[in-house]
Scaffold this active site. Sequence first.
Site, short mmCIF file in Angstrom:
data_model
loop_
_atom_site.label_atom_id
_atom_site.label_comp_id
_atom_site.label_asym_id
_atom_site.label_seq_id
_atom_site.Cartn_x
_atom_site.Cartn_y
_atom_site.Cartn_z
N SER A 221 -7.03 15.84 21.04
CA SER A 221 -6.84 16.37 19.70
C SER A 221 -5.51 15.88 19.13
CB SER A 221 -6.95 17.89 19.70
OG SER A 221 -7.00 18.41 18.39
N GLU A 343 -17.46 29.61 16.14
CA GLU A 343 -16.33 30.30 16.77
C GLU A 343 -15.13 29.40 16.91
OE1 GLU A 343 -16.32 33.70 19.52
OE2 GLU A 343 -18.25 32.88 20.15
N HIS A 433 -14.86 21.62 20.27
CA HIS A 433 -13.58 20.92 20.29
C HIS A 433 -12.69 21.42 21.42
CE1 HIS A 433 -10.35 18.52 18.62
NE2 HIS A 433 -9.56 19.58 18.51
#
Length: 549
Positions: A221, A343, A433
């Site tokens: 990320s 979520e 993710h």
Amino acid sequence: MNRFRLIVGVVCAALLMGCTTTTSKIPNGQAARLVSTTGGMLRGVTQAQLGVFRGIPYAAPPVGELRWAAPQPLPGWEGVRDASAFGAACIQPPVPASSIYNDPPPSSSEDCLNLNVWAPDDAEKAPVIVWIHGGSLRIGGNSLPMYDGTNYAQRGVVFVSLNYRLGPLGWLAHEELSAKSDDGTSGNYGLLDQIAALQWVRDNIAAFGGDASNVTIMGESAGALSVTYLMATPKARGLFDKAIIQSTNLRSFPELAEAANAMPSAEQIGADLFSKLGVADIDAARSMAPQELTNLATLAGFAPQGTIDGALLPDQLLDIFDRGEQARVPVMVGYNAHEYRPEGGLALRMPKTSTQYEALVASVYGDLASEFLRIYPHAQGADALLDATGDIIFGWSGERIAQSQRELDVPSYFYVFDHCYPSARARDLCAFHASELPFSFGNLAAEAMPARWPVPDGEHDRAISDAMLDYWISFAASGRPTAQGHAPWKPYGPAEHYVRFADRPIAGRDFKPGMFELFETFAQRERAAGRSWGMPVALSVPAEIQDKQ
């Protein structure tokens, strides 16, 4: 002779300490290890036949006048410095308790430029992996249990994890700062920290048994974005030899002093932040408590990101990769099949009818709309919008990097993480993710994860994790990912080879056909039109046409 024993013997003799062994006892009962670094002597601990050294400073504390300055050389210390406990994380805002990413570090401080090392006791010119954590350049730290490097070190790697400045303290650009800097730039302080940490690795890692000529940088990320920045900046050349990039992006970023690509300049963003906070100038901002400044900046909407400053980041990432000016190093790059789930912080609803959906897509994608609708049809419901979001940010970017390295005749390997397990499936969190992190680190126990994370509870979890560790480590060692008993991983190449991590690694060609080509064409059109690129569009559905079922 064991490297740690050799170091201790030499140092003890030099200090006339009369030492004859590598170990001693420290208060928690673990054996101590001594290593000599450029800053001075360190005392780490032995755990499971590993030497573990935590909280090692690699630069001077960026406080006072050094707030918003390049990291400065670390003053050495006298005697032996304890390295048995983690250092503080960098200042960061709180995360809502409801977030699956809520995993606050034990402590935080502006004095946070530290790193950790896990090394096998018998390491000798071992491959080195340097981990750069994610968290939107806003949160995270090298002490989080998920990032424990034990499983890498037990497999022969010297593993390093670092902290870097976050939020406004790490990524603020401002005209006053640019005017006072040696090169007329500002921002990118967190990136400068990462470069300083890599310089420390170059100068010191041999003392831990690592090979300074075989360093792989690895991040997820915002950490993957940082790895991409490091590939783009000339200032990091020669500091690493390979890159592992887990969910990055190649979007457009603000230019330092000029508005461009439908974005204000980075200096203007800094000036606007000060105006919102009622801060008169840099001196006033330096007088603010770091936690207060960070919290207020976050509430004011400050989004930390790199600045295209013409020096550290000479141009937009896409332009640098287009010209082949990035680091010519092998890469292993990929993303997760369903990066955005409800979520995970993104709740999108599909328009009620296919006609409304088609009109919405056509309003942005024009003659590309039919291809978008083929890949993301209305029948998929909100999953179409969610997956399109992940694909345009992370999927396109990952394949773009794999393709760019191939064009340089440098090996590149592409992956898709698509593994699910019962607790994730029950919450519609399959392959969300960052969900690959417990698997790529081998840290699958509940205590290694944030409180609301779906803890792996599937039949194949450990096998997939072991396979990922084998691929990751073999790539770091040799530049070629392999895992005995699992699918051969071919370079991306013209056939667009990849490995998909499902219940087992599965080799394939051209993941999600047409996806990369669609978003590549769209990004180039946006770029040519002077608009920003690489971020989701056409996904804001008016409430009156939402399907609420």
